[in-house]
Design a protein around this motif. Structure first.
Motif, short mmCIF file in Angstrom:
data_model
loop_
_atom_site.label_atom_id
_atom_site.label_comp_id
_atom_site.label_asym_id
_atom_site.label_seq_id
_atom_site.Cartn_x
_atom_site.Cartn_y
_atom_site.Cartn_z
N ALA A 147 1.03 -1.15 0.22
CA ALA A 147 -0.10 -0.08 -0.10
C ALA A 147 0.81 1.26 -0.11
O ALA A 147 0.67 2.13 -0.78
N LEU A 148 2.03 1.09 0.78
CA LEU A 148 2.85 2.54 0.82
C LEU A 148 3.59 2.53 -0.63
O LEU A 148 3.70 3.74 -1.02
N ALA A 149 3.95 1.44 -1.28
CA ALA A 149 4.43 1.34 -2.36
C ALA A 149 3.83 2.15 -3.65
O ALA A 149 4.09 2.79 -4.44
N LYS A 150 2.50 1.96 -3.36
CA LYS A 150 1.24 2.52 -4.37
C LYS A 150 0.93 4.03 -3.96
O LYS A 150 0.17 4.47 -4.92
N THR A 151 1.16 4.58 -2.79
CA THR A 151 0.85 5.85 -2.55
C THR A 151 1.54 6.77 -3.50
O THR A 151 2.72 6.59 -3.60
N ASP A 152 0.57 7.68 -3.98
CA ASP A 152 1.31 8.78 -5.08
C ASP A 152 2.43 9.78 -4.12
O ASP A 152 3.46 9.77 -4.86
N LEU A 153 2.11 9.94 -3.02
CA LEU A 153 3.29 10.82 -2.40
C LEU A 153 3.39 10.28 -0.94
O LEU A 153 2.43 10.09 -0.11
N LEU A 154 4.43 9.92 -0.44
CA LEU A 154 4.86 9.37 0.73
C LEU A 154 5.82 10.38 1.45
O LEU A 154 7.05 10.47 0.80
N ILE A 155 5.48 10.74 2.59
CA ILE A 155 6.54 11.61 3.22
C ILE A 155 6.90 11.05 4.75
O ILE A 155 6.19 10.48 5.29
N LEU A 156 8.18 10.76 4.57
CA LEU A 156 8.84 10.20 5.74
C LEU A 156 9.41 11.46 6.70
O LEU A 156 10.54 11.84 6.30
N ASP A 157 8.72 11.82 7.62
CA ASP A 157 9.08 12.91 8.46
C ASP A 157 9.88 12.56 9.64
O ASP A 157 9.71 11.53 10.26
N ASP A 158 11.16 13.38 10.02
CA ASP A 158 11.82 13.13 10.91
C ASP A 158 12.49 11.89 10.78
O ASP A 158 12.66 11.26 11.73
N TRP A 159 12.98 11.53 9.77
CA TRP A 159 13.73 10.33 9.33
C TRP A 159 15.02 10.07 10.20
O TRP A 159 15.03 9.03 10.65
N GLY A 160 15.79 11.15 10.47
CA GLY A 160 16.81 10.78 11.25
C GLY A 160 16.75 10.48 12.82
O GLY A 160 17.66 10.19 13.62
#
Length: 58
Positions: free
Chosen positions: A8-21
């Motif tokens: 499902a994440l792979a198919k999402t048009d825009l994925l935002i990974l916030d505060d990754w580090g």
């Protein structure tokens, strides 16, 4: 994460990974799973990765 969730994440048009580090305690398997998601999306979908980094100033 389950494979259905990863897909499902792979198919999402825009994925935002916030505060990754910020997740310094992330497990190796969790980091691998996140990397696989980003790799699945490469050149197919938009991904934004943000990270807060201390500059040592206030």
């Amino acid at each position: 994460m389950g494979r259905d969730f990863d897909q499902a994440l792979a198919k999402t048009d825009l994925l935002i990974l916030d505060d990754w580090g910020h997740r310094s305690s992330a497990t190796s398997s969790g980091a691998t799973s996140c990397l696989e998601i980003v790799e699945d999306r490469y050149e197919k979908r938009s991904t934004i990765v943000t990270s807060l980094s201390s500059t040592g100033t206030t």
